[in-house]
Motif scaffolding. Structure first.
Motif, PDB file in Angstrom:
ATOM      1  N   ALA A 187      13.150  -0.283   3.094  1.00  0.00           N
ATOM      2  CA  ALA A 187      12.491  -0.090   1.821  1.00  0.00           C
ATOM      3  C   ALA A 187      11.356  -0.906   1.324  1.00  0.00           C
ATOM      4  N   ILE A 188      10.573  -2.288   2.444  1.00  0.00           N
ATOM      5  CA  ILE A 188      10.614  -2.966   2.952  1.00  0.00           C
ATOM      6  C   ILE A 188       9.181  -2.574   3.958  1.00  0.00           C
ATOM      7  N   ARG A 189      10.206  -1.306   5.205  1.00  0.00           N
ATOM      8  CA  ARG A 189       8.983  -1.123   5.692  1.00  0.00           C
ATOM      9  C   ARG A 189       8.335   0.304   5.870  1.00  0.00           C
ATOM     10  N   GLU A 190       8.945   0.699   4.883  1.00  0.00           N
ATOM     11  CA  GLU A 190       8.321   1.797   4.130  1.00  0.00           C
ATOM     12  C   GLU A 190       7.140   0.987   3.632  1.00  0.00           C
ATOM     13  N   ILE A 191       7.174   0.178   2.704  1.00  0.00           N
ATOM     14  CA  ILE A 191       6.276  -0.404   1.996  1.00  0.00           C
ATOM     15  C   ILE A 191       5.277  -1.295   2.294  1.00  0.00           C
ATOM     16  N   LEU A 192       4.896  -1.871   3.849  1.00  0.00           N
ATOM     17  CA  LEU A 192       4.601  -1.855   4.825  1.00  0.00           C
ATOM     18  C   LEU A 192       3.724  -0.740   5.170  1.00  0.00           C
ATOM     19  N   LYS A 193       4.664   0.193   5.518  1.00  0.00           N
ATOM     20  CA  LYS A 193       3.523   1.066   6.313  1.00  0.00           C
ATOM     21  C   LYS A 193       2.271   1.805   5.493  1.00  0.00           C
ATOM     22  N   ALA A 194       3.302   2.141   4.544  1.00  0.00           N
ATOM     23  CA  ALA A 194       2.417   3.028   2.876  1.00  0.00           C
ATOM     24  C   ALA A 194       0.730   1.902   2.690  1.00  0.00           C
ATOM     25  N   ASN A 195       1.343   0.893   2.848  1.00  0.00           N
ATOM     26  CA  ASN A 195      -0.298  -0.198   2.329  1.00  0.00           C
ATOM     27  C   ASN A 195      -1.775  -0.321   3.596  1.00  0.00           C
ATOM     28  N   ALA A 196      -0.435  -0.294   4.953  1.00  0.00           N
ATOM     29  CA  ALA A 196      -1.300  -0.249   5.908  1.00  0.00           C
ATOM     30  C   ALA A 196      -2.518   0.794   5.981  1.00  0.00           C
ATOM     31  N   ASP A 197      -1.539   1.753   6.003  1.00  0.00           N
ATOM     32  CA  ASP A 197      -2.308   3.233   5.677  1.00  0.00           C
ATOM     33  C   ASP A 197      -3.140   3.181   4.655  1.00  0.00           C
ATOM     34  N   GLY A 198      -2.923   2.324   3.445  1.00  0.00           N
ATOM     35  CA  GLY A 198      -4.140   2.751   2.774  1.00  0.00           C
ATOM     36  C   GLY A 198      -5.207   1.816   3.140  1.00  0.00           C
ATOM     37  N   LEU A 199      -5.023   1.215   3.139  1.00  0.00           N
ATOM     38  CA  LEU A 199      -5.949  -0.865   3.755  1.00  0.00           C
ATOM     39  C   LEU A 199      -6.705   0.529   4.714  1.00  0.00           C
ATOM     40  N   ARG A 200      -6.502   1.279   5.685  1.00  0.00           N
ATOM     41  CA  ARG A 200      -7.494   2.174   6.795  1.00  0.00           C
ATOM     42  C   ARG A 200      -8.253   2.721   5.939  1.00  0.00           C
ATOM     43  N   LYS A 201      -7.190   3.680   4.927  1.00  0.00           N
ATOM     44  CA  LYS A 201      -8.568   4.621   4.284  1.00  0.00           C
ATOM     45  C   LYS A 201      -8.948   3.968   3.635  1.00  0.00           C
ATOM     46  N   SER A 202      -9.215   2.572   3.227  1.00  0.00           N
ATOM     47  CA  SER A 202     -10.104   2.274   2.542  1.00  0.00           C
ATOM     48  C   SER A 202     -10.790   1.178   2.854  1.00  0.00           C
ATOM     49  N   GLY A 203     -11.255   1.159   4.980  1.00  0.00           N
ATOM     50  CA  GLY A 203     -11.665   0.418   5.830  1.00  0.00           C
ATOM     51  C   GLY A 203     -11.497  -0.966   5.588  1.00  0.00           C
ATOM     52  N   LEU A 204     -10.873  -0.875   5.345  1.00  0.00           N
ATOM     53  CA  LEU A 204     -10.273  -3.069   5.432  1.00  0.00           C
ATOM     54  C   LEU A 204     -10.247  -3.491   6.512  1.00  0.00           C
ATOM     55  N   ILE A 205      -8.549  -2.441   6.831  1.00  0.00           N
ATOM     56  CA  ILE A 205      -8.373  -2.824   8.916  1.00  0.00           C
ATOM     57  C   ILE A 205      -8.410  -1.111   8.999  1.00  0.00           C
TER      58      ILE A 205
END
Length: 206
Positions: A187-205
């Protein structure tokens, strides 16, 4: 086909679609917010923090977090002691001492069972069998719990936030849900990936 039969079939198809439309597996960001004026430019140091009292677990998860965020520093290396974590002034001192620009915090609520309610057999209540067929079938359904059945699902919820150290302001946040993970670690791995994708879409990373 009779009108009653058409209506019955349409009702059954609607119920089946509703029962199958919800997510059964994987991670979804229920909501996310970002400050459009902020971009994590290369060279900025990001402290990744997994909020858990177990230091070994913190290191394990923060290492995975660091692999997804460029220029990341493990929180367990900068803030290893409970006294530092629970004292905001001690935390402030360590962040300044280590020249941290942003702090990314993940809080995982763990795995919990969730009740799911699904429509049962609509034919039994609404079958076109006259008064007594309708009467018998309807009351049987009422005494057996009508059209509700319970099934157990597993769900994990997490809260992720990114703060600007210079201003102390929140610059990004998300709420996420993971459905039926194989384990807490999965679950943690999936959460990390989803958040990393979200951060990229927002342009933060990047």
């Amino acid at each position: 086909m009779r009108l009653s039969g058409i209506l019955l079939l349409a009702s059954a198809l609607t119920l089946a679609a509703c029962a199958s439309s919800g997510p059964t597996k994987g991670t979804q960001l229920q909501s996310s917010w970002s400050d459009p004026s902020v971009t994590l430019t290369p060279g900025k140091k990001v402290l990744v923090v997994f909020r858990d009292k177990d230091a070994a677990k913190r290191r394990e998860v923060e290492t995975e977090m660091a692999a997804l965020v460029k220029d990341a520093v493990l929180g367990v290396d900068v803030l290893p002691e409970r006294e530092m974590l629970t004292d905001s002034e001690a935390t402030r001192f360590q962040l300044k001492r280590n020249a941290i620009d942003y702090v990314l915090v993940l809080h995982f609520d763990g795995l919990t069972p969730q009740l799911d309610y699904k429509a049962a057999d609509v034919y039994r209540q609404q079958s076109d069998t006259g008064l007594y067929g309708y009467w018998d079938n309807g009351w049987k359904a009422a005494y057996e719990g009508e059209s509700i059945t319970k099934t157990n699902k597993v769900i994990a919820q997490a809260d992720t936030r990114v703060f600007d150290v210079a201003t102390g302001k929140l610059v990004w946040s998300s709420k996420s849900q993971t459905f039926n993970p194989q384990s807490s670690q999965a679950a943690i791995r999936e959460i990390l990936k989803a958040n990393a994708d979200g951060l990229r879409k927002s342009g933060l990373i990047h």
